[in-house]
Design an enzyme around this catalytic site. Structure first.
Site, PDB file in Angstrom:
ATOM      1  N   ARG A  51      30.408  54.669 -10.410  1.00  0.00           N
ATOM      2  CA  ARG A  51      29.418  54.014  -9.563  1.00  0.00           C
ATOM      3  C   ARG A  51      29.081  52.604 -10.061  1.00  0.00           C
ATOM      4  O   ARG A  51      29.113  51.651  -9.293  1.00  0.00           O
ATOM      5  CB  ARG A  51      28.159  54.883  -9.576  1.00  0.00           C
ATOM      6  CG  ARG A  51      27.096  54.511  -8.620  1.00  0.00           C
ATOM      7  CD  ARG A  51      25.982  55.524  -8.760  1.00  0.00           C
ATOM      8  NE  ARG A  51      26.491  56.886  -8.740  1.00  0.00           N
ATOM      9  CZ  ARG A  51      26.685  57.589  -7.634  1.00  0.00           C
ATOM     10  NH1 ARG A  51      26.395  57.067  -6.473  1.00  0.00           N
ATOM     11  NH2 ARG A  51      27.157  58.809  -7.687  1.00  0.00           N
ATOM     12  N   THR A  52      28.799  52.501 -11.331  1.00  0.00           N
ATOM     13  CA  THR A  52      28.403  51.191 -11.875  1.00  0.00           C
ATOM     14  C   THR A  52      29.581  50.215 -11.819  1.00  0.00           C
ATOM     15  O   THR A  52      29.431  49.058 -11.428  1.00  0.00           O
ATOM     16  CB  THR A  52      27.910  51.351 -13.324  1.00  0.00           C
ATOM     17  OG1 THR A  52      26.857  52.290 -13.341  1.00  0.00           O
ATOM     18  CG2 THR A  52      27.397  50.040 -13.883  1.00  0.00           C
ATOM     19  N   LYS A  80      43.618  52.313 -29.523  1.00  0.00           N
ATOM     20  CA  LYS A  80      44.436  51.997 -30.709  1.00  0.00           C
ATOM     21  C   LYS A  80      43.557  51.655 -31.905  1.00  0.00           C
ATOM     22  O   LYS A  80      44.050  51.272 -32.953  1.00  0.00           O
ATOM     23  CB  LYS A  80      45.339  50.802 -30.410  1.00  0.00           C
ATOM     24  CG  LYS A  80      46.343  51.033 -29.310  1.00  0.00           C
ATOM     25  CD  LYS A  80      47.109  49.741 -29.052  1.00  0.00           C
ATOM     26  CE  LYS A  80      47.870  49.820 -27.740  1.00  0.00           C
ATOM     27  NZ  LYS A  80      48.289  48.488 -27.293  1.00  0.00           N
ATOM     28  N   ARG A 101      30.458  48.384 -20.341  1.00  0.00           N
ATOM     29  CA  ARG A 101      29.780  49.655 -20.636  1.00  0.00           C
ATOM     30  C   ARG A 101      30.454  50.290 -21.836  1.00  0.00           C
ATOM     31  O   ARG A 101      31.682  50.249 -21.960  1.00  0.00           O
ATOM     32  CB  ARG A 101      29.857  50.614 -19.452  1.00  0.00           C
ATOM     33  CG  ARG A 101      29.377  52.012 -19.852  1.00  0.00           C
ATOM     34  CD  ARG A 101      29.205  52.922 -18.698  1.00  0.00           C
ATOM     35  NE  ARG A 101      28.055  52.525 -17.915  1.00  0.00           N
ATOM     36  CZ  ARG A 101      27.217  53.383 -17.337  1.00  0.00           C
ATOM     37  NH1 ARG A 101      27.386  54.664 -17.485  1.00  0.00           N
ATOM     38  NH2 ARG A 101      26.228  52.956 -16.604  1.00  0.00           N
ATOM     39  N   HIS A 129      20.253  49.684 -19.714  1.00  0.00           N
ATOM     40  CA  HIS A 129      21.095  49.586 -18.521  1.00  0.00           C
ATOM     41  C   HIS A 129      20.365  48.653 -17.552  1.00  0.00           C
ATOM     42  O   HIS A 129      19.804  49.095 -16.556  1.00  0.00           O
ATOM     43  CB  HIS A 129      21.281  50.988 -17.926  1.00  0.00           C
ATOM     44  CG  HIS A 129      22.297  51.065 -16.832  1.00  0.00           C
ATOM     45  ND1 HIS A 129      23.083  49.995 -16.461  1.00  0.00           N
ATOM     46  CD2 HIS A 129      22.660  52.086 -16.023  1.00  0.00           C
ATOM     47  CE1 HIS A 129      23.884  50.369 -15.478  1.00  0.00           C
ATOM     48  NE2 HIS A 129      23.638  51.625 -15.191  1.00  0.00           N
TER      49      HIS A 129
END
Lengths: 303, 141
Positions: A51-52, A80, A101, A129
């Site tokens: 969604r974000t 990695k 994020r 957020h």
């Protein structure tokens, strides 16, 4: 404004500007369709959040810009063992602005200290957020026509809910805001939030049952109560229905109250509420794209 | 009363909260010094009944911010020619780097390589520090 890590990085004046710009975009999106031509947004999602990520990408595409990035750590060099610092320094070579994020708290602060380009925290674990908070503020502004003189009810998991903490802190900066906090005792707001409310002299009450308080609210912000958060099954069974919003509870609410939810919902709002004009959560999701468009423009200093 | 030779030249870290001297010894890495270092535990104190004292027989540079972070009540006496030539009162530093580690397992410092551990003073009255990254409060023992 070059970096946005926490909602409180923005002054109320800057928030007003973003909301005003988002309003203008919503009124006439086509006028903004080429504002970011030739610009590139990198969406670095070290943990999945469809969604974000999609709302950021939709925002940039709607401004005429382009997007690149990855949607999970597995599909990035983090798999990695590359550090966040090295990843963002590399990506800065390819993009004009970064939305990131990461599952670890404070990751965006690390990233922001390493790059010159604008960077937006799109969620760092349970920490901050800010674009969710901006979305919430734009929604309240559009639905209620103001950000002051409101009784804001927050219901559900108020202990672990990051969006709830950020929204409380953001709303505390406006005049004459009353908070009604509805949660089981186990999931009340943390002490540091309660301390802020007490020290700031805010009018707030904590109640256990939504039915007892819904009638006084101008806004009801719902969050999910998860079974595993309860200490015992007995309490869960006793209280679970108190935190499910249904048509019957809506009859006790004001005719102009709005229901908000950061989504995704599971069962805390019955689908029968969706058709109620007071259900604002899908309109809220729509605001998410426009507020991000406004934010990207501000951060890229596009007029 | 235990007698430790008085210093001709060096430092006396005084008014250490009883029991904290080993922490200071460790954090200041006093074990790496070649000179004499005396740790006096549970010395009698007019102010607090008991205190710890560290005497260092050399004029080394020590990080006063670290001492202030551990205990702002500490005083550092600089000794020369057998006399106290300067008395330094500690205060809570605005930030400390790589003195303590963030204990939040969800903090970025738990995974990111070569990241400094930084704590910032957020409430001077409560001597409260929070991690620069995740904002978790540092819990003093």
């Amino acid at each position: 404004m070059k970096k946005l890590i926490s909602p409180l990085d923005l002054s109320t004046g800057e928030i007003d500007e973003i909301i005003a710009l988002a309003d203008r975009i919503m009124e006439n999106p086509s006028a903004f369709a080429h504002k970011c031509d030739g610009k590139i947004l990198a969406t670095l999602f070290f943990e999945p959040s469809t969604r974000t990520r999609l709302s950021f990408e939709a925002a940039m595409l709607s401004l005429g810009g382009k997007v690149l990035g990855f949607s999970s750590a597995n599909s990035s060099s983090a798999a990695k063992g590359e550090s966040v610092a090295d990843t963002v320094r590399t990506v800065e070579c390819y993009a004009d602005i970064i939305a990131m994020r990461h599952p670890k708290e404070g990751a965006a602060t690390v990233a922001a200290s390493k790059v010159e380009c604008p960077l937006i925290n799109a969620g760092d674990g349970g920490h901050q957020h800010p674009t969710q908070t901006l979305t919430d503020l734009l929604t309240i502004h559009r639905e209620k026509g103001r950000l002051d003189n409101l009784t804001v009810g927050l219901c559900g998991d108020l202990k672990f809910g990051r969006t709830v903490h950020s929204l409380i802190r953001a709303m505390m900066r406006y005049q004459n805001i009353k908070f009604i906090l509805v949660s089981p005792k186990e999931l009340q707001v943390p002490d540091y939030i309660r301390d802020d409310l007490v020290n700031g002299g805010f009018d707030f009450e904590e109640v256990e049952r939504l039915e007892d308080a819904i009638g006084a609210m101008d806004i009801l912000y719902m969050t999910r109560v998860q079974r595993e958060r309860f200490f015992n099954e007995e309490d869960y069974i006793r209280l679970r229905d108190s935190y499910i919003l249904d048509a019957e509870k809506m009859t006790m609410a004001k005719s102009d109250m709005i229901v908000m939810h950061p989504l995704p919902r599971v069962n805390e709002i019955s689908t029968e509420v969706d058709s109620d004009p007071r259900a604002a959560y899908f309109r809220q999701a729509r605001c998410g794209k426009f507020v991000r468009m406004a934010l990207i423009m501000k951060m890229l200093e596009v007029e | 009363m235990l007698n430790i030779d008085s210093l001709e030249k060096g430092l006396v870290i005084d008014h250490i909260q009883a029991g904290k001297s080993m922490e200071i010894y460790r954090v200041l890495e006093l074990d790496k010094l070649d000179c004499s270092v005396a740790i006096i535990k549970n010395a009698r104190s007019k102010k607090t009944e008991r205190k710890d004292i560290i005497k260092i027989e050399d004029r080394i540079d020590i990080d006063l911010d670290v001492l202030g972070f551990i205990d702002p009540h500490i005083t550092v006496n600089i000794i020369d020619g057998g006399q106290i030539i300067e008395k330094k009162q500690m205060k809570l530093p605005e930030r400390v780097t790589n003195v303590v580690k963030c204990k939040n397992p969800r903090c970025i410092t738990s995974v990111e390589q070569e990241l400094d551990q930084v704590f910032c003073l957020t409430n001077p009255e409560k001597a409260q520090y929070r991690c620069l990254y995740c904002e978790q409060e540092y819990a003093r023992k």
